[in-house]
Design a protein around this motif. Sequence first.
Motif, PDB file in Angstrom:
ATOM      1  N   UNK A  62       0.822  -1.224   0.000  1.00 46.29           N
ATOM      2  CA  UNK A  62       0.000   0.000   0.000  1.00 46.29           C
ATOM      3  C   UNK A  62       0.851   1.268   0.000  1.00 46.29           C
ATOM      4  N   UNK A  63       0.473   2.248  -0.816  1.00 47.45           N
ATOM      5  CA  UNK A  63       1.054   3.592  -0.687  1.00 47.45           C
ATOM      6  C   UNK A  63       0.779   4.081   0.726  1.00 47.45           C
ATOM      7  N   UNK A  64       1.767   4.740   1.322  1.00 45.96           N
ATOM      8  CA  UNK A  64       1.590   5.240   2.687  1.00 45.96           C
ATOM      9  C   UNK A  64       2.046   4.255   3.743  1.00 45.96           C
ATOM     10  N   UNK A  65       2.402   3.032   3.286  1.00 48.44           N
ATOM     11  CA  UNK A  65       2.898   2.033   4.216  1.00 48.44           C
ATOM     12  C   UNK A  65       1.785   1.298   4.932  1.00 48.44           C
ATOM     13  N   UNK A  66       2.180   0.414   5.832  1.00 46.75           N
ATOM     14  CA  UNK A  66       1.203  -0.382   6.559  1.00 46.75           C
ATOM     15  C   UNK A  66       1.248  -1.826   6.126  1.00 46.75           C
ATOM     16  N   UNK A  67       0.529  -2.676   6.886  1.00 48.15           N
ATOM     17  CA  UNK A  67       0.599  -4.125   6.651  1.00 48.15           C
ATOM     18  C   UNK A  67      -0.221  -4.545   5.448  1.00 48.15           C
ATOM     19  N   UNK A  68       0.067  -5.754   4.975  1.00 47.32           N
ATOM     20  CA  UNK A  68      -0.765  -6.366   3.936  1.00 47.32           C
ATOM     21  C   UNK A  68      -0.460  -5.873   2.551  1.00 47.32           C
ATOM     22  N   UNK A  69      -1.240  -6.371   1.619  1.00 52.52           N
ATOM     23  CA  UNK A  69      -1.074  -6.051   0.208  1.00 52.52           C
ATOM     24  C   UNK A  69      -2.405  -5.558  -0.331  1.00 52.52           C
ATOM     25  N   UNK A  70      -2.305  -4.759  -1.391  1.00 46.93           N
ATOM     26  CA  UNK A  70      -3.505  -4.188  -1.997  1.00 46.93           C
ATOM     27  C   UNK A  70      -3.631  -4.724  -3.419  1.00 46.93           C
ATOM     28  N   UNK A  71      -4.832  -5.132  -3.793  1.00 50.72           N
ATOM     29  CA  UNK A  71      -5.029  -5.690  -5.133  1.00 50.72           C
ATOM     30  C   UNK A  71      -4.963  -4.581  -6.178  1.00 50.72           C
ATOM     31  N   UNK A  72      -4.247  -4.866  -7.258  1.00 53.21           N
ATOM     32  CA  UNK A  72      -3.948  -3.877  -8.290  1.00 53.21           C
ATOM     33  C   UNK A  72      -5.195  -3.456  -9.072  1.00 53.21           C
ATOM     34  N   UNK A  73      -5.372  -2.154  -9.237  1.00 53.07           N
ATOM     35  CA  UNK A  73      -6.523  -1.620  -9.974  1.00 53.07           C
ATOM     36  C   UNK A  73      -6.570  -2.173 -11.398  1.00 53.07           C
TER      37      UNK A  73
END
Length: 243
Positions: A62-73
Amino acid sequence: MSEQKRGSRWTVKVLTLFPQMFPGPLGLTLAGQALEKGGWALETVDIRAFARDKHRTVDDAPFGGGPGMVMLAEVMDRAIEAALETACRLPLIHLTPRGRPLTQTRVRGLAQGPGMVLLCGRYEGVDERVLEARGAEEVSLGDFVLSGGEPAAIALIDACVRLLPGVVGSARSLAEESFERGLLEYPQYTRPRVWQGREVPEVLTSGHHDNIDAWRRAQAEKVTRERRPDLWSRYVETREAGR
Ligand code: 6GU
């Protein structure tokens, strides 16, 4: 069985990284029988098939940091495009604990429509821009967290399919069940009349149907008052408005 009109059958398309999870437990029940008989249709879309790099990447940090992953747009958008290509009239629903709580009213609306496209993301999230651009409706099952949308999708499909004409036998049981009247259900008993010293409430074996209805109503009100003060307030308000 008679051939259905093209495109008229209630259809679910599920976008997921785990297509093998469907129909899952639904395949073992009345819903699964109806699926086999063509009473509704289920299609899975493997999101990973829309990744274009050699590692088939579907997410990023994730932009901005933090745990986990974000699914790509980009990947999600191609998968949505493919699903809607053959089903542009279907509402797009993203299953997420950030969504509006699912209600029986919404379930009824979905069951009465042409079907739905379900987007199962990982719980850390999907890039917000694709949800925005596609106008996805966000739905949650409640205030707890699943590791992904798939079990929630299975629950939502089950709730809808059992309302389709010809899937559940009795219209009376649908009308009396929890939420249809704004109350939780009254308790049920069957044989034997005495089990481990516990007796069935006498009124239920009395044969007096007015008394049975009154007892059940009182029990439904009691359990709703005790467990669901939110439902109880609404019930009392509508009852008073109805006078
Ligand atoms: Cl719809 N998704 C996820 N991942 N967790 C949930 C949920 C949905 N509803 C409740 N918890």
